[in-house]
Scaffold this motif. Structure first.
Motif, PDB file in Angstrom:
ATOM      1  N   ALA A  36       0.834  -1.200   0.000  1.00  0.00           N
ATOM      2  CA  ALA A  36       0.000   0.000   0.000  1.00  0.00           C
ATOM      3  C   ALA A  36       0.873   1.257   0.000  1.00  0.00           C
ATOM      4  CB  ALA A  36      -0.936   0.001   1.193  1.00  0.00           C
ATOM      5  N   GLY A  37       2.072   1.134   0.505  1.00  0.00           N
ATOM      6  CA  GLY A  37       2.996   2.269   0.474  1.00  0.00           C
ATOM      7  C   GLY A  37       3.308   2.673  -0.960  1.00  0.00           C
ATOM      8  N   PHE A  38       3.607   1.682  -1.799  1.00  0.00           N
ATOM      9  CA  PHE A  38       3.882   1.975  -3.216  1.00  0.00           C
ATOM     10  C   PHE A  38       2.650   2.549  -3.885  1.00  0.00           C
ATOM     11  CE2 PHE A  38       6.697  -1.748  -2.324  1.00  0.00           C
ATOM     12  CZ  PHE A  38       7.877  -1.040  -2.334  1.00  0.00           C
ATOM     13  N   MET A  39       1.502   1.987  -3.537  1.00  0.00           N
ATOM     14  CA  MET A  39       0.245   2.456  -4.107  1.00  0.00           C
ATOM     15  C   MET A  39       0.031   3.929  -3.763  1.00  0.00           C
ATOM     16  SD  MET A  39      -3.489   1.025  -3.139  1.00  0.00           S
ATOM     17  CE  MET A  39      -4.968   1.531  -3.987  1.00  0.00           C
ATOM     18  N   THR A  40       0.215   4.258  -2.502  1.00  0.00           N
ATOM     19  CA  THR A  40      -0.039   5.621  -2.061  1.00  0.00           C
ATOM     20  C   THR A  40       0.967   6.591  -2.661  1.00  0.00           C
ATOM     21  OG1 THR A  40      -0.844   4.637  -0.035  1.00  0.00           O
ATOM     22  CG2 THR A  40      -0.473   7.009  -0.021  1.00  0.00           C
ATOM     23  N   LEU A  41       2.204   6.132  -2.754  1.00  0.00           N
ATOM     24  CA  LEU A  41       3.223   6.992  -3.362  1.00  0.00           C
ATOM     25  C   LEU A  41       2.861   7.293  -4.814  1.00  0.00           C
ATOM     26  CD1 LEU A  41       5.956   8.378  -2.934  1.00  0.00           C
ATOM     27  CD2 LEU A  41       7.061   6.285  -3.708  1.00  0.00           C
ATOM     28  N   GLY A  42       2.489   6.251  -5.536  1.00  0.00           N
ATOM     29  CA  GLY A  42       2.073   6.444  -6.926  1.00  0.00           C
ATOM     30  C   GLY A  42       0.822   7.306  -7.005  1.00  0.00           C
ATOM     31  N   GLY A  43      -0.100   7.087  -6.085  1.00  0.00           N
ATOM     32  CA  GLY A  43      -1.346   7.844  -6.061  1.00  0.00           C
ATOM     33  C   GLY A  43      -1.116   9.324  -5.838  1.00  0.00           C
ATOM     34  N   TYR A  44      -0.295   9.644  -4.872  1.00  0.00           N
ATOM     35  CA  TYR A  44       0.005  11.065  -4.592  1.00  0.00           C
ATOM     36  C   TYR A  44       0.717  11.708  -5.782  1.00  0.00           C
ATOM     37  CZ  TYR A  44      -1.442  11.834   0.236  1.00  0.00           C
ATOM     38  OH  TYR A  44      -2.181  12.048   1.362  1.00  0.00           O
ATOM     39  N   THR A  45       1.649  10.950  -6.367  1.00  0.00           N
ATOM     40  CA  THR A  45       2.385  11.503  -7.509  1.00  0.00           C
ATOM     41  C   THR A  45       1.427  11.823  -8.650  1.00  0.00           C
ATOM     42  OG1 THR A  45       4.224  10.082  -6.893  1.00  0.00           O
ATOM     43  CG2 THR A  45       4.327  11.104  -9.059  1.00  0.00           C
ATOM     44  N   ALA A  46       0.570  10.837  -8.981  1.00  0.00           N
ATOM     45  CA  ALA A  46      -0.369  11.032 -10.077  1.00  0.00           C
ATOM     46  C   ALA A  46      -1.341  12.158  -9.758  1.00  0.00           C
ATOM     47  CB  ALA A  46      -1.122   9.727 -10.341  1.00  0.00           C
ATOM     48  N   ALA A  47      -1.811  12.178  -8.512  1.00  0.00           N
ATOM     49  CA  ALA A  47      -2.773  13.209  -8.123  1.00  0.00           C
ATOM     50  C   ALA A  47      -2.165  14.603  -8.221  1.00  0.00           C
ATOM     51  CB  ALA A  47      -3.256  12.948  -6.694  1.00  0.00           C
ATOM     52  N   MET A  48      -0.909  14.728  -7.802  1.00  0.00           N
ATOM     53  CA  MET A  48      -0.226  16.024  -7.906  1.00  0.00           C
ATOM     54  C   MET A  48      -0.160  16.480  -9.359  1.00  0.00           C
ATOM     55  SD  MET A  48       3.121  16.357  -5.535  1.00  0.00           S
ATOM     56  CE  MET A  48       3.619  18.019  -5.971  1.00  0.00           C
ATOM     57  N   LEU A  49       0.185  15.528 -10.222  1.00  0.00           N
ATOM     58  CA  LEU A  49       0.333  15.875 -11.645  1.00  0.00           C
ATOM     59  C   LEU A  49      -0.990  16.341 -12.238  1.00  0.00           C
ATOM     60  CD1 LEU A  49       2.687  13.021 -12.862  1.00  0.00           C
ATOM     61  CD2 LEU A  49       3.211  15.465 -12.763  1.00  0.00           C
ATOM     62  N   GLY A  75      -1.606   9.191 -18.123  1.00  0.00           N
ATOM     63  CA  GLY A  75      -0.170   9.478 -18.129  1.00  0.00           C
ATOM     64  C   GLY A  75       0.359   9.643 -16.715  1.00  0.00           C
ATOM     65  N   ALA A  76      -0.433  10.344 -15.895  1.00  0.00           N
ATOM     66  CA  ALA A  76      -0.016  10.583 -14.514  1.00  0.00           C
ATOM     67  C   ALA A  76       0.083   9.263 -13.748  1.00  0.00           C
ATOM     68  CB  ALA A  76      -0.999  11.525 -13.825  1.00  0.00           C
ATOM     69  N   CYS A  77      -0.823   8.338 -14.045  1.00  0.00           N
ATOM     70  CA  CYS A  77      -0.771   7.027 -13.384  1.00  0.00           C
ATOM     71  C   CYS A  77       0.543   6.321 -13.723  1.00  0.00           C
ATOM     72  CB  CYS A  77      -1.930   6.141 -13.834  1.00  0.00           C
ATOM     73  SG  CYS A  77      -3.483   6.560 -13.053  1.00  0.00           S
ATOM     74  N   ILE A  78       0.947   6.433 -14.983  1.00  0.00           N
ATOM     75  CA  ILE A  78       2.182   5.771 -15.391  1.00  0.00           C
ATOM     76  C   ILE A  78       3.382   6.437 -14.722  1.00  0.00           C
ATOM     77  CG2 ILE A  78       3.701   5.361 -17.372  1.00  0.00           C
ATOM     78  CD1 ILE A  78       1.045   4.834 -18.953  1.00  0.00           C
ATOM     79  N   VAL A  79       3.370   7.768 -14.653  1.00  0.00           N
ATOM     80  CA  VAL A  79       4.458   8.460 -13.945  1.00  0.00           C
ATOM     81  C   VAL A  79       4.453   8.052 -12.474  1.00  0.00           C
ATOM     82  CG1 VAL A  79       5.384  10.701 -13.259  1.00  0.00           C
ATOM     83  CG2 VAL A  79       4.448  10.389 -15.555  1.00  0.00           C
ATOM     84  N   GLY A  80       3.247   7.988 -11.892  1.00  0.00           N
ATOM     85  CA  GLY A  80       3.138   7.532 -10.502  1.00  0.00           C
ATOM     86  C   GLY A  80       3.722   6.145 -10.338  1.00  0.00           C
ATOM     87  N   GLY A  81       3.460   5.298 -11.323  1.00  0.00           N
ATOM     88  CA  GLY A  81       4.016   3.947 -11.297  1.00  0.00           C
ATOM     89  C   GLY A  81       5.535   3.977 -11.334  1.00  0.00           C
ATOM     90  N   LEU A  82       6.079   4.855 -12.161  1.00  0.00           N
ATOM     91  CA  LEU A  82       7.542   4.937 -12.278  1.00  0.00           C
ATOM     92  C   LEU A  82       8.167   5.411 -10.968  1.00  0.00           C
ATOM     93  CD1 LEU A  82       7.887   6.404 -15.879  1.00  0.00           C
ATOM     94  CD2 LEU A  82       8.374   4.072 -15.119  1.00  0.00           C
ATOM     95  N   VAL A  83       7.534   6.395 -10.332  1.00  0.00           N
ATOM     96  CA  VAL A  83       8.060   6.874  -9.046  1.00  0.00           C
ATOM     97  C   VAL A  83       8.001   5.751  -8.014  1.00  0.00           C
ATOM     98  CG1 VAL A  83       7.639   8.470  -7.131  1.00  0.00           C
ATOM     99  CG2 VAL A  83       7.520   9.284  -9.492  1.00  0.00           C
TER     100      VAL A  83
END
Lengths: 276, 375
Positions: free
Chosen positions: B87-100, B128-136
């Motif tokens: 869930a940590g990875f999920m949340t990190l990706g989620g915040y990143t995508a949401a910010m974008l 696109g943001a989801c994919i960037v979130g995934g990369l982060v």
């Protein structure tokens, strides 16, 4: 890799052939704390040779295998395979360089099928990365097909091809030992280390195993080092034997020499010559 | 492809047969993806009409849970590294995508609410943001994967758990969301630290783009990747690590590389799932999403589904997501139910629903004829 350039009935290169040994091990040793498990172990294994490594229980035979395959890192000494330095290499590098082994207590991948146990070796030579795998590119598909075919060819050595899709742990004990050998061969080794391949087999199975080991040596042109407690088998198939006791080599020579060496007899039976 | 059918088969040379086959298999490689997207499209337009908005929403949640469980299964099930920080990875990706998407929308369109219609600019921005979130998240997966080279079992679990908890606490310390487009344009880069993502109350007002089409498109990608991985040299190397590390090394498997690769891949998909989650209507992604509780939900799905069984884990994700919704009235008993379910499973079927097999391998007469029914 399975292609065998020389037909099995052609003259097998003699172990006494000239030139440098395939595997050159010089004075390797390891100590666990104060316990010197193996000391000053040296070995020259020529191409196509079939050597035996014997000794009483606890002599350090399996430790030698663990040193040769990088499971343990030798404290000192030198190890060359085809002039390539293997000292300090990780186990997977050593396997890639061409040393494969089987295990005394069978270590198959029980949850994988018989086929997958063998196919695993394909990843060693796989030239395709993650992307090709995920896109299933034609080249990757072709490679997988080749790996599959090779695995079936190897399974045929011990007639295991019909059981390719069964889980490895559903095989009976003897077949599991066979599968371990096949799996090791799949890595395309130059040197094959067999750790008690005959353990738990009956006399008929041992006879078949001896034939199979010879056949593998001839067909794949590998050098074999064999740990075995069954003296009948060792004396029958090995060209030279190294005897280990308390971590040091106490004798080395042809089966006939070993059988008559008082130090070897003493190590096995006790008494007689007291080894200091 | 249709016109490549030979009129006179005898004239087809080996060469052209060869090229045609390889040409076909490129398309075959992408076929599952296309099928999945068609299915996702069908879900998007047909499902709400049949089962209603509320149930469609549950199906969307199921999709996100599937991405999480299937990706976690690459680490836990296939490679055998016990991670409880997914869930940590999920949340990190989620915040990143949401910010974008939030700040992207604020910057470009002056307001964060959803922009454009189905498959419009806003939705593509979200994808696109989801994919960037995934990369982060994958980057974080690399860092968390490194200890797995030295730690195993419980100790590794503690490290991954620690990652989620650290992330939760860090996210609580973030600053307020910038709501004014003018303020955003005047903002300095230094305001990125700490990032303006809402602190402990969560990141509100993230545009709500997530729909069934996008969720199930990402589900398809995840499942296809997991399945192909499982049936490849790479996947077999990972499974061999789970089965026996010593033997695996002796077979020439680079354990370090494969373990880290498993973590990176799993984290990537968790990150994309987080992106979808953050853009789901009714969701305010908040620091507590990174915590232990959510991670554990996904671990339970992989355990129930079976180690390495993709279809099993998908089924478990569906059941465990739908069940609490159906039993809304008994919500306070949810954790008791989970615990009971786990205990019962451990007693009755310790290998999970499907064990190591896929659903079609369990069908009588299909697949391998020697599927073992072990107790």
């Amino acid at each position: 890799m399975t292609a065998n350039p020389a037909p099995p009935n052609a003259a097998v290169p003699s172990s006494k052939e000239t030139g440098k040994p395939l595997l050159h091990v010089d004075q390797i040793g390891i100590a666990f704390g104060g316990l010197k498990a193996v000391q000053g172990f040296s070995l020259n294994l020529p191409t196509g040779a079939l050597y035996g490594l014997i000794g009483p229980n606890g002599a350090g035979k399996t430790t030698v295998f663990n040193l040769l395959t990088g499971v343990y890192q030798a404290d000192s000494g030198q190890m060359l395979l085809d002039s390539q330095n293997l000292m300090g290499s990780k186990p997977h590098r050593i396997a890639a360089a061409g040393i494969a082994r089987t295990f005394q207590n069978i270590r198959l991948f029980p949850g994988l099928s018989v086929l997958d146990n063998v196919r695993l070796a394909g990843q060693l030579r796989s030239s395709h990365g993650l992307l090709a795998t995920l896109l299933r590119t034609p080249a990757h598909q072709a490679e997988e097909a080749a790996i599959r075919k090779q695995a079936f060819d190897l399974l045929a050595i011990f007639d295991l091809q019909d059981r390719a899709n069964e889980p490895a742990d559903s095989l009976c004990y003897g077949h599991q030992r066979h599968l371990e050998i096949v799996r090791a061969l799949a890595t395309g080794p130059k040197v094959l280390l067999l750790d008690e391949p005959a353990a738990g087999m009956n006399s008929q199975e041992k006879v078949e195993l001896a034939q199979a080991i010879r056949k593998i040596r001839d067909q794949f042109q590998v050098s074999i080092l064999l740990i075995e407690h069954d003296m009948g088998l060792v004396m029958e198939i090995c060209e030279r034997i190294v005897v280990l006791d308390h971590g040091v080599i106490i004798s080395e020579g042809t089966p006939a020499m070993i059988q008559n060496d008082p130090k070897v007899i003493a190590a096995y039976l006790g008494g007689g010559v007291e080894a200091a | 492809m249709a016109h490549s059918a030979p009129e006179t088969p005898a004239k087809v040379t080996m060469q052209s047969a060869e090229t045609r086959r390889s040409h076909d298999s490129i398309w075959r490689g992408l076929l599952p993806l296309a099928l999945g997207m068609v299915l996702a499209l069908a879900l998007q337009f047909v499902l709400p009409a049949i089962v209603g908005q509320y149930n469609s929403r549950i199906v969307m949640d199921i999709g996100i849970a599937m991405i999480m469980a299937v990706s976690l299964n690459i680490v836990n099930g296939m490679t055998g590294q016990f991670s409880i920080g997914h869930a940590g990875f999920m949340t990190l990706g989620g915040y990143t995508a949401a910010m974008l998407t939030y700040y992207g929308s604020l910057y470009m369109w002056g307001a964060p609410p959803a922009h454009g219609h189905f498959l419009g600019a806003g939705e593509w921005m979200m994808a696109g943001a989801c994919i960037v979130g995934g990369l982060v998240a994958a980057g974080a997966g690399y860092v968390v994967g490194l200890p797995s080279l030295r730690l195993r079992g419980d100790y590794l679990a503690i490290v991954t758990l620690g990652f989620g908890e650290i992330l939760r606490v860090v996210l609580q310390q973030t600053s307020k969301v910038i709501e004014d487009p003018a303020a955003l344009k005047a903002a300095k880069w230094s305001q990125l630290f700490p990032p303006p993502v809402g602190g402990a109350i969560g990141f509100a007002d993230v545009p709500k783009y997530t729909n069934l089409f996008w969720v199930y498109t990402f589900v398809t990608i995840t499942v296809v990747v997991a399945y192909r991985l499982k049936n490849s040299s790479l996947g077999r190397a990972m499974i061999s690590i789970r089965e026996d590390e010593i033997a695996s090394q002796a077979m020439g498997v680079n354990i370090a590389r494969n373990k880290v690769l498993a973590f990176v891949l799993a984290a990537f998909f968790a990150g994309t799932a987080g992106g979808l989650f953050a853009h789901e209507s009714g969701v305010i992604i908040s620091p507590k999403d990174a915590g232990f509780q959510r991670s554990f939900d996904y671990v339970i799905m992989t355990v129930l589904g079976g180690r390495g069984s993709i279809t099993g884990v998908m089924l478990a994700a569906s059941i465990l997501t739908a069940l609490p919704e159906m039993l809304r009235d008994f919500e306070q008993y949810r954790l008791i139910m989970y615990a009971l379910l786990l205990i019962i499973m451990m007693l009755v079927r310790p290998q999970g629903l499907f064990g190591i097999h896929e659903i079609w391998q369990l069908w009588p007469g299909k697949g391998t004829r020697t599927v073992q029914k072990k107790a």
